[in-house]
Design a protein around this motif. Sequence first.
Motif, mmCIF file in Angstrom:
data_model
loop_
_atom_site.group_PDB
_atom_site.id
_atom_site.type_symbol
_atom_site.label_atom_id
_atom_site.label_comp_id
_atom_site.label_asym_id
_atom_site.label_seq_id
_atom_site.Cartn_x
_atom_site.Cartn_y
_atom_site.Cartn_z
ATOM 1 N N ILE A 293 0.830 -1.204 0.000
ATOM 2 C CA ILE A 293 0.000 0.000 0.000
ATOM 3 C C ILE A 293 0.864 1.253 0.000
ATOM 4 O O ILE A 293 0.519 2.272 -0.615
ATOM 5 C CB ILE A 293 -0.961 -0.010 1.200
ATOM 6 C CG1 ILE A 293 -2.070 -1.040 0.955
ATOM 7 C CG2 ILE A 293 -1.584 1.352 1.412
ATOM 8 C CD1 ILE A 293 -2.945 -0.762 -0.259
ATOM 9 N N CYS A 294 2.015 1.198 0.681
ATOM 10 C CA CYS A 294 2.915 2.358 0.682
ATOM 11 C C CYS A 294 3.378 2.698 -0.734
ATOM 12 O O CYS A 294 3.499 3.881 -1.091
ATOM 13 C CB CYS A 294 4.114 2.087 1.588
ATOM 14 S SG CYS A 294 3.730 2.170 3.347
ATOM 15 N N THR A 295 3.631 1.685 -1.545
ATOM 16 C CA THR A 295 4.023 1.951 -2.927
ATOM 17 C C THR A 295 2.871 2.556 -3.718
ATOM 18 O O THR A 295 3.090 3.409 -4.582
ATOM 19 C CB THR A 295 4.508 0.666 -3.614
ATOM 20 O OG1 THR A 295 3.445 -0.307 -3.642
ATOM 21 C CG2 THR A 295 5.698 0.058 -2.889
ATOM 22 N N GLN A 296 1.645 2.140 -3.424
ATOM 23 C CA GLN A 296 0.486 2.734 -4.093
ATOM 24 C C GLN A 296 0.338 4.208 -3.707
ATOM 25 O O GLN A 296 0.053 5.063 -4.551
ATOM 26 C CB GLN A 296 -0.790 1.964 -3.719
ATOM 27 C CG GLN A 296 -0.790 0.503 -4.102
ATOM 28 C CD GLN A 296 -1.039 0.275 -5.583
ATOM 29 O OE1 GLN A 296 -0.996 1.204 -6.376
ATOM 30 N NE2 GLN A 296 -1.286 -0.963 -5.950
ATOM 31 N N LEU A 297 0.527 4.498 -2.434
ATOM 32 C CA LEU A 297 0.434 5.885 -1.981
ATOM 33 C C LEU A 297 1.562 6.730 -2.575
ATOM 34 O O LEU A 297 1.357 7.910 -2.888
ATOM 35 C CB LEU A 297 0.471 5.936 -0.451
ATOM 36 C CG LEU A 297 -0.702 5.255 0.270
ATOM 37 C CD1 LEU A 297 -0.509 5.331 1.776
ATOM 38 C CD2 LEU A 297 -2.031 5.862 -0.147
ATOM 39 N N TYR A 298 2.723 6.134 -2.717
ATOM 40 C CA TYR A 298 3.835 6.843 -3.358
ATOM 41 C C TYR A 298 3.482 7.168 -4.815
ATOM 42 O O TYR A 298 3.784 8.261 -5.304
ATOM 43 C CB TYR A 298 5.095 5.992 -3.296
ATOM 44 C CG TYR A 298 6.285 6.597 -4.010
ATOM 45 C CD1 TYR A 298 7.009 7.631 -3.438
ATOM 46 C CD2 TYR A 298 6.673 6.122 -5.264
ATOM 47 C CE1 TYR A 298 8.103 8.191 -4.101
ATOM 48 C CE2 TYR A 298 7.766 6.667 -5.933
ATOM 49 C CZ TYR A 298 8.467 7.702 -5.346
ATOM 50 O OH TYR A 298 9.540 8.238 -6.011
ATOM 51 N N GLY A 299 2.831 6.228 -5.483
ATOM 52 C CA GLY A 299 2.391 6.490 -6.854
ATOM 53 C C GLY A 299 1.391 7.632 -6.914
ATOM 54 O O GLY A 299 1.445 8.478 -7.823
ATOM 55 N N ALA A 300 0.474 7.687 -5.950
ATOM 56 C CA ALA A 300 -0.478 8.797 -5.906
ATOM 57 C C ALA A 300 0.239 10.123 -5.678
ATOM 58 O O ALA A 300 -0.132 11.153 -6.262
ATOM 59 C CB ALA A 300 -1.503 8.547 -4.800
ATOM 60 N N ALA A 301 1.288 10.106 -4.848
ATOM 61 C CA ALA A 301 2.062 11.330 -4.606
ATOM 62 C C ALA A 301 2.764 11.797 -5.874
ATOM 63 O O ALA A 301 2.865 13.009 -6.137
ATOM 64 C CB ALA A 301 3.084 11.084 -3.490
#
Length: 302
Positions: free
Chosen positions: A281-289
């Motif tokens: 999920i952290c990688t998904q949030l990084y993608g959103a950033a």
Amino acid sequence: MPLLFPHVAHAHRDSASLASRESESHAKIALMQPSQIARDGTDLALILTCALILYSLFAGVLQRGLLRKLYGGAYDGLEDTASSKGNERQRISFTYHHVASISFGIILLIGAYPAISFTCGSGTLPTPLNGTSGITIGDILSILVQVYCGYYLFEVTFRSRYISFVALAHHIGLLIIAQTAAVLGSRASKSAEATKEFYLCVVWGAFDIVTEFPLHIVLIIWRIKRRNSRLCYKIACGCTAWVLAMAFTETIITAWLLAQSWAGWQLQWQIITPTIFTLWICTQLYGAAIFLRMARQQRTLQ
């Protein structure tokens, strides 16, 4: 004919009804039994190898003329690396967006029914697909997992110079999780953790594909219309909202699945599975950033 002991019949019906209600009140993952996922691990290795070869060949066809025929000057501008140092990165991403969108579209088309049947319906891994005796739901899902892993192996090698460390960690984690579940299942483990882990892999993979498939399509449009700052700003904002919404939904569903099945996991899996999902999920949030940063950059250009 009247029953001699009507209270016994009522008791049987009540117990059956109670058992049915109890099974319906639990998520399917909580009721998973040990089951062989794939019949032969060697076949899966061959499928993974063939998928990786096909991705590489398709990317070569795209780069050696097909993209230029499809997009003309829009692709020539990306290929002209002498004019801008960033064009090579854009050209490579333009190519793999096409490979990803087509491969993910095929996986969705073929895997939608068996994945839904396995995760939400009455289907199990040994269930024959459409009444056939030769192909099961487990066979189709196992093949698609290898095709899915093959794409990420291709992307890691294809973008070796430009892939970020976070994306690299995402891809490596995904590959290790999926292949671990496939190996455990191919050995017909006596533990239900193998089947449960494969169940979670199917759920996470489905979310990943549903999330990434439209992103790759709109990013192709981004590259073609990269001089239209207003359109690119809207695309980046939409991608940010989409990734956040899917990450939130996936977190809620995964938390519910783990809560429903928590007592059935061994201690090591109770540690490993939430840790892996948190990193995911952290990688998904990084993608959103990243998409949010792209939106801000496009807004300054308007």
